[in-house]
Design an enzyme around this catalytic site. Sequence first.
Site, PDB file in Angstrom:
ATOM      1  N   ARG A 107       4.062 -24.243 -36.575  1.00  0.00           N
ATOM      2  CA  ARG A 107       3.228 -24.811 -35.576  1.00  0.00           C
ATOM      3  C   ARG A 107       2.018 -23.822 -35.224  1.00  0.00           C
ATOM      4  NH1 ARG A 107       4.988 -26.730 -29.496  1.00  0.00           N
ATOM      5  NH2 ARG A 107       5.694 -28.399 -30.766  1.00  0.00           N
ATOM      6  N   HIS A 134       0.858 -34.210 -34.908  1.00  0.00           N
ATOM      7  CA  HIS A 134       2.415 -33.821 -34.756  1.00  0.00           C
ATOM      8  C   HIS A 134       3.107 -34.958 -35.106  1.00  0.00           C
ATOM      9  CE1 HIS A 134       5.685 -31.911 -32.724  1.00  0.00           C
ATOM     10  NE2 HIS A 134       5.145 -32.172 -31.391  1.00  0.00           N
ATOM     11  N   GLN A 137       6.889 -35.397 -34.323  1.00  0.00           N
ATOM     12  CA  GLN A 137       7.169 -35.963 -33.017  1.00  0.00           C
ATOM     13  C   GLN A 137       7.108 -37.591 -33.261  1.00  0.00           C
ATOM     14  OE1 GLN A 137       7.498 -34.808 -29.693  1.00  0.00           O
ATOM     15  NE2 GLN A 137       7.990 -36.718 -29.557  1.00  0.00           N
ATOM     16  N   ASP A 225       0.944 -38.549 -23.050  1.00  0.00           N
ATOM     17  CA  ASP A 225       0.843 -37.357 -23.529  1.00  0.00           C
ATOM     18  C   ASP A 225      -0.047 -36.304 -22.444  1.00  0.00           C
ATOM     19  OD1 ASP A 225       1.456 -34.850 -24.461  1.00  0.00           O
ATOM     20  OD2 ASP A 225       0.009 -34.784 -26.155  1.00  0.00           O
ATOM     21  N   CYS A 265       5.827 -37.260 -24.974  1.00  0.00           N
ATOM     22  CA  CYS A 265       6.659 -36.387 -25.935  1.00  0.00           C
ATOM     23  C   CYS A 265       7.224 -35.213 -25.127  1.00  0.00           C
ATOM     24  CB  CYS A 265       5.369 -36.076 -27.088  1.00  0.00           C
ATOM     25  SG  CYS A 265       4.206 -35.158 -26.269  1.00  0.00           S
ATOM     26  N   ARG A 293      14.328 -36.070 -31.539  1.00  0.00           N
ATOM     27  CA  ARG A 293      13.706 -35.035 -32.468  1.00  0.00           C
ATOM     28  C   ARG A 293      14.844 -34.313 -33.279  1.00  0.00           C
ATOM     29  NH1 ARG A 293       9.003 -32.478 -30.691  1.00  0.00           N
ATOM     30  NH2 ARG A 293       9.089 -31.485 -33.025  1.00  0.00           N
TER      31      ARG A 293
HETATM   32  N1   CP Z   1       7.115 -32.332 -27.715  1.00  0.00           N
HETATM   33  C1   CP Z   1       7.159 -31.006 -28.287  1.00  0.00           C
HETATM   34  O1   CP Z   1       6.795 -30.897 -29.403  1.00  0.00           O
HETATM   35  O2   CP Z   1       7.673 -30.381 -27.333  1.00  0.00           O
HETATM   36  P1   CP Z   1       7.556 -28.814 -27.763  1.00  0.00           P
HETATM   37  O3   CP Z   1       6.146 -28.236 -27.370  1.00  0.00           O
HETATM   38  O4   CP Z   1       8.393 -28.166 -26.409  1.00  0.00           O
HETATM   39  O5   CP Z   1       8.149 -28.491 -28.970  1.00  0.00           O
HETATM   40  N1  NVA Z   2      -0.566 -32.397 -27.267  1.00  0.00           N
HETATM   41  C1  NVA Z   2       0.474 -31.510 -26.597  1.00  0.00           C
HETATM   42  C2  NVA Z   2       1.638 -31.802 -27.338  1.00  0.00           C
HETATM   43  C3  NVA Z   2       2.674 -30.781 -26.867  1.00  0.00           C
HETATM   44  C4  NVA Z   2       4.254 -30.970 -27.510  1.00  0.00           C
HETATM   45  C5  NVA Z   2      -0.208 -30.042 -27.084  1.00  0.00           C
HETATM   46  O1  NVA Z   2      -0.688 -29.926 -28.194  1.00  0.00           O
HETATM   47  O2  NVA Z   2       0.121 -29.288 -26.218  1.00  0.00           O
END
Ligand code: CP
Ligand code: NVA
Length: 308
Positions: A107, A134, A137, A225, A265, A293
């Site tokens: 990530r 993502h 997701q 989101d 999400c 997930r």
């Molecule tokens: N939706 C998602 O990726 O959540 P987190 O940021 O908690 O991993």
């Molecule tokens: N769009 C959000 C998703 C978190 C899972 C971010 O990037 O923070």
Amino acid sequence: MTETDPRHFLDVDDLSAAELDEVLGLAAEYKAEQQAGVLHDDLDNQTLGMVFEKPSTRTRVSFETGMTQLGGHAVFLSDSDLQLGRGEPLKDTSRALSRYVDVLMARLFDHEALEEIADYADVPVVNGLTDDAHPCQTLADLLTIQEHTGGLSEATVAWVGDGNNVAQSFVIGAALAGIDLTVATPEGYEIDADVIERAGELGPAPTVSDDPAAAVDGADVVYTDVWVSMGQEDEREEKLAALDGYQVNDDLLADAADDVAVMHCLPAHRGEEITDDVLESDHAIVWDQAENRLHAQKGLLVWLCEYA
Ligand code: CP
Ligand code: NVA
């Protein structure tokens, strides 16, 4: 690419439509078997390395739990604990980790950094979220839509809000899965043009608009989101102003299907992109989405490590 190069999952279109179907099929099988109490050791003795530059609840815990349930193991590596945090190059980190782990998930902020990790890795690399995409997701989202509607190609879905990483991967996944998708995003925060173009080459291109009410009209599923993603804290006021009018609330949902399913999400910011009433209503399927997930990633990990 040579015959021995691993398959990576940096965005949903690293899979063909048939492969996406296989991964979702495996995910559904793992889910059903877990619910029936069937145990697995498909990834016995295998290790997932998980590099995190940003926080996470769902991604970290679902990957770690998924590996445990498959008989394997996951190692959590925050960038500040790695030598990466002291300047070791990504390409060196990638090559070293490849000698220990069987699959690597990261990530990161910068999508190109993830591509660099993948370029140097000898094992499959999975995108656990970047600023651009993502895709894990999206796998869970598709599984959830499949469960809650008559089937992916039957579903009418509206994305309302920021054209962010989650939206962009969803656009690609929706096209591959044959979903009828309308995207409503404000000026300046649209889905990248190249993502729309890629989607159009894979399947039905989304209808793009800046009108949330029109997008939601008749929709079976409404998805949103956060308006301020991780790393965008400095843009907060500007984004809140641009996204005013894009909140998923009871008024917006009035013209959606009576049994509209609302997706997010998570984490959610109640009172910004979605109201507490909607999130706590029977329309919200966000907890199934979060659970999926786990199942989706078990399907993906086994597909990458055993099938690809
Ligand atoms: N939706 C998602 O990726 O959540 P987190 O940021 O908690 O991993
Ligand atoms: N769009 C959000 C998703 C978190 C899972 C971010 O990037 O923070």
